[in-house]
Motif scaffolding. Structure first.
Motif, PDB file in Angstrom:
ATOM      1  N   VAL A 237       0.864  -1.175   0.000  1.00  0.00           N
ATOM      2  CA  VAL A 237       0.000   0.000   0.000  1.00  0.00           C
ATOM      3  C   VAL A 237       0.900   1.225   0.000  1.00  0.00           C
ATOM      4  N   SER A 238       0.846   2.000  -1.069  1.00  0.00           N
ATOM      5  CA  SER A 238       1.728   3.157  -1.215  1.00  0.00           C
ATOM      6  C   SER A 238       0.904   4.441  -1.179  1.00  0.00           C
ATOM      7  N   VAL A 239       1.135   5.254  -0.141  1.00  0.00           N
ATOM      8  CA  VAL A 239       0.417   6.513   0.031  1.00  0.00           C
ATOM      9  C   VAL A 239       1.308   7.649  -0.455  1.00  0.00           C
ATOM     10  N   GLY A 240       0.753   8.494  -1.322  1.00  0.00           N
ATOM     11  CA  GLY A 240       1.532   9.578  -1.902  1.00  0.00           C
ATOM     12  C   GLY A 240       1.628  10.796  -0.999  1.00  0.00           C
ATOM     13  N   ALA A 241       2.476  11.755  -1.393  1.00  0.00           N
ATOM     14  CA  ALA A 241       2.636  13.013  -0.663  1.00  0.00           C
ATOM     15  C   ALA A 241       1.351  13.831  -0.764  1.00  0.00           C
ATOM     16  N   SER A 242       1.168  14.739   0.188  1.00  0.00           N
ATOM     17  CA  SER A 242      -0.044  15.540   0.206  1.00  0.00           C
ATOM     18  C   SER A 242       0.102  16.784  -0.670  1.00  0.00           C
ATOM     19  N   SER A 243      -1.037  17.319  -1.047  1.00  0.00           N
ATOM     20  CA  SER A 243      -1.076  18.603  -1.751  1.00  0.00           C
ATOM     21  C   SER A 243      -2.425  19.248  -1.483  1.00  0.00           C
ATOM     22  N   LEU A 244      -2.454  20.598  -1.505  1.00  0.00           N
ATOM     23  CA  LEU A 244      -3.705  21.311  -1.248  1.00  0.00           C
ATOM     24  C   LEU A 244      -3.637  22.659  -1.969  1.00  0.00           C
ATOM     25  N   LYS A 245      -4.555  22.876  -2.909  1.00  0.00           N
ATOM     26  CA  LYS A 245      -4.600  24.109  -3.670  1.00  0.00           C
ATOM     27  C   LYS A 245      -6.025  24.653  -3.669  1.00  0.00           C
ATOM     28  N   CYS A 246      -6.102  25.994  -3.609  1.00  0.00           N
ATOM     29  CA  CYS A 246      -7.413  26.637  -3.499  1.00  0.00           C
ATOM     30  C   CYS A 246      -7.657  27.569  -4.691  1.00  0.00           C
ATOM     31  N   PRO A 247      -8.791  27.440  -5.354  1.00  0.00           N
ATOM     32  CA  PRO A 247      -9.119  28.382  -6.436  1.00  0.00           C
ATOM     33  C   PRO A 247      -9.534  29.737  -5.850  1.00  0.00           C
ATOM     34  N   ASN A 248      -9.455  30.798  -6.636  1.00  0.00           N
ATOM     35  CA  ASN A 248      -9.814  32.137  -6.129  1.00  0.00           C
ATOM     36  C   ASN A 248     -11.101  32.684  -6.725  1.00  0.00           C
ATOM     37  N   ALA A 249     -11.793  31.874  -7.550  1.00  0.00           N
ATOM     38  CA  ALA A 249     -13.038  32.381  -8.126  1.00  0.00           C
ATOM     39  C   ALA A 249     -13.909  31.225  -8.596  1.00  0.00           C
ATOM     40  N   PHE A 250     -15.205  31.471  -8.620  1.00  0.00           N
ATOM     41  CA  PHE A 250     -16.146  30.513  -9.229  1.00  0.00           C
ATOM     42  C   PHE A 250     -17.404  31.266  -9.606  1.00  0.00           C
ATOM     43  N   SER A 251     -18.222  30.639 -10.423  1.00  0.00           N
ATOM     44  CA  SER A 251     -19.422  31.316 -10.929  1.00  0.00           C
ATOM     45  C   SER A 251     -20.625  30.394 -10.807  1.00  0.00           C
TER      46      SER A 251
ATOM     47  N   GLY B  57      -4.033  13.361  -0.391  1.00  0.00           N
ATOM     48  CA  GLY B  57      -3.380  12.921   0.840  1.00  0.00           C
ATOM     49  C   GLY B  57      -3.681  13.789   2.039  1.00  0.00           C
ATOM     50  N   ILE B  58      -4.869  14.366   2.108  1.00  0.00           N
ATOM     51  CA  ILE B  58      -5.264  15.192   3.252  1.00  0.00           C
ATOM     52  C   ILE B  58      -6.051  14.326   4.225  1.00  0.00           C
ATOM     53  N   ILE B  59      -5.541  14.241   5.469  1.00  0.00           N
ATOM     54  CA  ILE B  59      -6.176  13.352   6.446  1.00  0.00           C
ATOM     55  C   ILE B  59      -6.971  14.104   7.506  1.00  0.00           C
ATOM     56  N   SER B  60      -6.770  15.425   7.639  1.00  0.00           N
ATOM     57  CA  SER B  60      -7.637  16.253   8.481  1.00  0.00           C
ATOM     58  C   SER B  60      -7.822  17.597   7.795  1.00  0.00           C
ATOM     59  N   PHE B  61      -9.019  18.163   7.957  1.00  0.00           N
ATOM     60  CA  PHE B  61      -9.345  19.333   7.142  1.00  0.00           C
ATOM     61  C   PHE B  61     -10.447  20.141   7.829  1.00  0.00           C
ATOM     62  N   GLU B  62     -10.266  21.452   7.917  1.00  0.00           N
ATOM     63  CA  GLU B  62     -11.287  22.363   8.407  1.00  0.00           C
ATOM     64  C   GLU B  62     -11.258  23.604   7.521  1.00  0.00           C
ATOM     65  N   CYS B  63     -12.404  23.951   6.954  1.00  0.00           N
ATOM     66  CA  CYS B  63     -12.504  25.118   6.087  1.00  0.00           C
ATOM     67  C   CYS B  63     -13.714  25.962   6.513  1.00  0.00           C
ATOM     68  N   THR B  64     -13.482  27.275   6.638  1.00  0.00           N
ATOM     69  CA  THR B  64     -14.560  28.211   6.948  1.00  0.00           C
ATOM     70  C   THR B  64     -14.495  29.361   5.948  1.00  0.00           C
ATOM     71  N   ILE B  65     -15.663  29.772   5.454  1.00  0.00           N
ATOM     72  CA  ILE B  65     -15.756  30.846   4.469  1.00  0.00           C
ATOM     73  C   ILE B  65     -16.594  31.987   5.069  1.00  0.00           C
ATOM     74  N   PHE B  66     -16.082  33.243   4.960  1.00  0.00           N
ATOM     75  CA  PHE B  66     -16.723  34.427   5.510  1.00  0.00           C
ATOM     76  C   PHE B  66     -17.042  35.416   4.383  1.00  0.00           C
ATOM     77  N   ASP B  67     -18.014  36.272   4.651  1.00  0.00           N
ATOM     78  CA  ASP B  67     -18.200  37.388   3.728  1.00  0.00           C
ATOM     79  C   ASP B  67     -17.273  38.524   4.139  1.00  0.00           C
ATOM     80  N   ARG B  68     -17.341  39.648   3.448  1.00  0.00           N
ATOM     81  CA  ARG B  68     -16.379  40.723   3.703  1.00  0.00           C
ATOM     82  C   ARG B  68     -16.631  41.435   5.032  1.00  0.00           C
ATOM     83  N   TYR B  69     -17.772  41.108   5.663  1.00  0.00           N
ATOM     84  CA  TYR B  69     -18.072  41.688   6.970  1.00  0.00           C
ATOM     85  C   TYR B  69     -17.735  40.740   8.116  1.00  0.00           C
ATOM     86  N   GLY B  70     -17.206  39.565   7.779  1.00  0.00           N
ATOM     87  CA  GLY B  70     -16.821  38.592   8.803  1.00  0.00           C
ATOM     88  C   GLY B  70     -17.916  37.636   9.194  1.00  0.00           C
TER      89      GLY B  70
END
Length: 437
Positions: A340-354, A370-383
């Motif tokens: 069982v061969s697990v590869g290196a991790s990578s994480l990239k984020c886009p800056n726009a969508f429609s 290869g991401i084993i833990s993850f937390e993402c929060t998105i805010f508007d410009r007012y927080g």
């Protein structure tokens, strides 16, 4: 010895059974003489097996007493045959009144020769009085000590070549055969034919408690006097196993899953693999072993369950095998090695969508591997928090409380950890473009 005949014999005597079959007429004795058609390579027309030679005579069709000659040869071959005198001619038959067992014979008549070999069965009897497990044990075979008789029956072709007459001794027992598709072993009766009775007998592939039944031989069976002996039940000494492994597949469109190379399994962590084994009756010790070393010098983890699931979360190659052994550990079975061969991790984020419903770039998602833990929060410009999620395969569809948010700039904060131990702390803008509320 007729030297002239010996020379002729070596160059021209061929007695194929298809041409000369069953021309002998036997008389005397209390059991019929069994005729066997041998291979043409022997130069013999037939092999005759008699239950004792006392009172036996053999006849061959001939036009006159002068037209037939009898010869006898030993293991030296027909080239050293000796002429036999004393044959009696009556009613178109030339009869040899004294026949010796374990000897070859040639009848010459009309310029042709008829060759046959006579076996005296009483010199090669078959019997079995006991069958026990041998004290000499072998992991690949069950060894049986057999008290009885049933050695090879040799005979010789016209050129003196030695052959063995197959006694067709039956050996029957039970064993386990693998059913790989259903991951189990099935108890099956197996019967093998033995040319002769060796001591000890080596029987391959005995994996469950069984008795052994020896029946024979072919000649006694034909004379309706077959011998059968059944051993006590003998416990299995050998062990075997079948194994399987299957990886849980994920179909995340934003997960980069690099190939695992020569490995059986792997890719982007976490890699969930299910392992399963089935063993034979004698396998009392069972263990799955996981190691970072291909030679298993160090066992990093082990599991005694025949079936288990494991999630691989660390970058690198892990080697997995199954091992089982009998009660004293003298016989082991090792499965093939799964990698069982697990590869290196990578994480990239886009800056726009429609998110306009055209099916193109309608959802904001990270690209990851290869991401084993993850937390993402998105805010508007007012927080104000728009959304949060802990699965990198998830994304944001541009909605808050079920309603589309206005186009413009938003802000993400990500904390994550890779299978290679790399920590990610990412933040940045998300622009919703080409979208009207």
């Amino acid at each position: 010895m007729n030297r002239f005949f010996a020379t002729i014999l070596l160059s021209s005597v061929i007695c194929p059974a298809s041409v000369y079959a069953s021309q002998l007429i036997w008389d005397g004795g209390n059991r019929t003489v069994i005729s066997i058609v041998p291979s043409n390579t022997t130069g013999l027309a037939e092999i005759c097996v008699a239950y004792g030679m006392e009172g036996r005579s053999v006849s061959f069709p001939a036009s006159s007493a002068a037209d037939v000659k009898w010869y006898r040869y030993s293991n030296l071959g027909a080239g050293f045959a000796e002429e036999i005198s004393g044959a009696v001619f009556t009613d178109g038959l030339s009869t040899l009144t004294t026949v010796e067992g374990d000897m070859g014979y040639v009848v010459e008549t009309g310029g042709r020769q008829y060759c046959f070999w006579v076996v005296d069965y009483l010199r090669h009897p078959f019997s079995v009085t006991s069958i026990t497990e041998s004290s000499e044990r072998d992991c690949d075979f069950t060894r049986l000590d057999v008290d009885g008789t049933g050695a090879e029956i040799p005979y010789y072709g016209v050129n003196g070549r030695r052959f063995i007459l197959d006694r067709e001794i039956s050996l029957a027992y039970r064993t386990l055969v693998p059913d790989v598709e259903n991951m189990t072993f099935i108890e099956t009766r197996r019967e093998v034919s033995l040319e002769s009775l060796d001591n000890p007998l080596r029987v391959e592939g005995v994996f469950c408690p069984t008795d052994f039944v020896i029946t024979g031989d072919r000649f006694l069976r034909e004379w309706n006097d077959a011998v059968e002996y059944t051993s006590p039940v003998i416990q299995p000494y050998s062990v075997s196993a079948i194994t399987s492994a299957a990886q849980t597949e994920r179909e995340n469109d934003n997960e980069v899953n690099p190939g695992s190379g020569d490995a059986s399994f792997g890719g982007s962590a976490p890699c969930e693999v299910s392992f399963e084994a089935a063993v034979t009756d004698g396998a009392l010790f069972r263990e799955w072993q996981l190691s970072r070393f291909e030679d298993f010098d160090v066992i990093n983890l082990s599991f005694q369950d025949l079936k288990f699931d494991y999630t691989f979360t660390e970058e690198g190659t892990t080697y997995v095998r199954f091992i089982c052994a009998n009660s004293d550990g003298s016989c082991e079975h090792h499965s093939d090695i799964y990698t069982v061969s697990v590869g290196a991790s990578s994480l990239k984020c886009p800056n726009a969508f429609s998110p306009n419903g055209d099916g193109i770039n309608d959802e904001w998602k990270v690209s990851y591997s290869g991401i084993i833990s993850f937390e993402c929060t998105i805010f508007d410009r007012y927080g104000h928090k728009m959304i949060s999620f802990s699965d990198p395969s998830q994304g944001w569809d541009g909605k808050h409380n079920g309603k589309n948010v206005p186009s413009g700039a938003y802000y993400y904060v990500i904390k994550a950890r890779g299978a290679d131990g790399k920590d990610y702390k990412l933040s940045g803008d998300i622009n919703i473009v080409n979208y009207s509320k």
